[in-house]
Design a protein around this motif. Structure first.
Motif, mmCIF file in Angstrom:
data_model
loop_
_atom_site.group_PDB
_atom_site.id
_atom_site.type_symbol
_atom_site.label_atom_id
_atom_site.label_comp_id
_atom_site.label_asym_id
_atom_site.label_seq_id
_atom_site.Cartn_x
_atom_site.Cartn_y
_atom_site.Cartn_z
ATOM 1 N N UNK A 1 -12.001 6.695 84.741
ATOM 2 C CA UNK A 1 -12.002 6.750 83.274
ATOM 3 C C UNK A 1 -13.385 6.544 82.658
ATOM 4 N N UNK A 2 -14.221 5.721 83.289
ATOM 5 C CA UNK A 2 -15.558 5.479 82.735
ATOM 6 C C UNK A 2 -16.412 6.734 82.803
ATOM 7 N N UNK A 3 -16.350 7.431 83.912
ATOM 8 C CA UNK A 3 -17.129 8.657 84.056
ATOM 9 C C UNK A 3 -16.727 9.681 83.012
ATOM 10 N N UNK A 4 -15.437 9.938 82.882
ATOM 11 C CA UNK A 4 -14.971 10.950 81.931
ATOM 12 C C UNK A 4 -15.203 10.525 80.495
ATOM 13 N N UNK A 5 -15.043 9.231 80.218
ATOM 14 C CA UNK A 5 -15.286 8.739 78.860
ATOM 15 C C UNK A 5 -16.742 8.879 78.442
ATOM 16 N N UNK A 6 -17.659 8.512 79.339
ATOM 17 C CA UNK A 6 -19.089 8.622 79.019
ATOM 18 C C UNK A 6 -19.507 10.082 78.893
ATOM 19 N N UNK A 7 -19.036 10.924 79.806
ATOM 20 C CA UNK A 7 -19.358 12.352 79.710
ATOM 21 C C UNK A 7 -18.802 12.960 78.427
ATOM 22 N N UNK A 8 -17.593 12.557 78.046
ATOM 23 C CA UNK A 8 -17.007 13.043 76.800
ATOM 24 C C UNK A 8 -17.775 12.597 75.583
ATOM 25 N N UNK A 9 -18.311 11.395 75.611
ATOM 26 C CA UNK A 9 -19.101 10.891 74.490
ATOM 27 C C UNK A 9 -20.419 11.656 74.361
ATOM 28 N N UNK A 10 -21.027 11.991 75.487
ATOM 29 C CA UNK A 10 -22.324 12.658 75.460
ATOM 30 C C UNK A 10 -22.185 14.157 75.190
ATOM 31 N N UNK A 11 -21.282 14.827 75.914
ATOM 32 C CA UNK A 11 -21.216 16.286 75.861
ATOM 33 C C UNK A 11 -20.060 16.845 75.040
ATOM 34 N N UNK A 12 -19.068 16.054 74.737
ATOM 35 C CA UNK A 12 -18.012 16.460 73.820
ATOM 36 C C UNK A 12 -17.016 17.465 74.359
ATOM 37 N N UNK A 13 -16.842 18.547 73.617
ATOM 38 C CA UNK A 13 -15.757 19.491 73.861
ATOM 39 C C UNK A 13 -15.862 20.201 75.202
ATOM 40 N N UNK B 1 -13.672 25.579 76.857
ATOM 41 C CA UNK B 1 -15.017 25.779 77.407
ATOM 42 C C UNK B 1 -15.688 26.987 76.775
ATOM 43 N N UNK B 2 -14.965 28.108 76.704
ATOM 44 C CA UNK B 2 -15.544 29.330 76.137
ATOM 45 C C UNK B 2 -15.879 29.140 74.662
ATOM 46 N N UNK B 3 -14.973 28.534 73.901
ATOM 47 C CA UNK B 3 -15.239 28.319 72.474
ATOM 48 C C UNK B 3 -16.411 27.363 72.242
ATOM 49 N N UNK B 4 -16.520 26.329 73.061
ATOM 50 C CA UNK B 4 -17.638 25.400 72.871
ATOM 51 C C UNK B 4 -18.964 26.039 73.253
ATOM 52 N N UNK B 5 -18.987 26.905 74.266
ATOM 53 C CA UNK B 5 -20.215 27.619 74.616
ATOM 54 C C UNK B 5 -20.584 28.596 73.509
ATOM 55 N N UNK B 6 -19.600 29.323 72.972
ATOM 56 C CA UNK B 6 -19.882 30.241 71.871
ATOM 57 C C UNK B 6 -20.391 29.493 70.637
ATOM 58 N N UNK B 7 -19.831 28.334 70.357
ATOM 59 C CA UNK B 7 -20.272 27.523 69.221
ATOM 60 C C UNK B 7 -21.718 27.078 69.407
#
Length: 84
Positions: free
Chosen positions: A28-40, A60-66
């Motif tokens: 959970x710590x790994x995914x939580x920290x990665x989610x905080x830094x990189x988001x969607x 993934x595709x929508x966040x790359x396009x954004x």
């Protein structure tokens, strides 16, 4: 305003990833920290890793396009700033 809104969204994503990763036996710590830094994009990768591939690839595709759209608009804005 936009920075605070995007940071708020990243906090929500990080909390979701932390709680769901614990339920699924992931770190959970790994995914939580990665989610905080990189988001969607991390949320999409997490969904792909946990078997929800369709939703994961869409995110993934929508966040790359954004990101590409923001980069292009930033470059256009910088060019207009140089011309004026």
């Amino acid at each position: 305003m936009e920075f605070s809104l995007s940071f708020f969204v990243n906090i929500i994503i990080a909390i979701y990833l932390f709680v769901d990763a614990r339920k699924r036996g992931k770190n959970p710590w790994l995914w939580g920290i990665l989610g905080l830094i990189f988001g969607a994009i991390v949320l999409g990768i997490y969904f792909i890793q946990t078997g929800r591939r369709t939703l994961g690839w869409i995110i993934v595709v929508l966040s790359i396009l954004w990101f590409i759209l923001a980069l292009v608009l930033g470059m256009i804005g910088a060019l207009f700033g140089l011309l004026i």
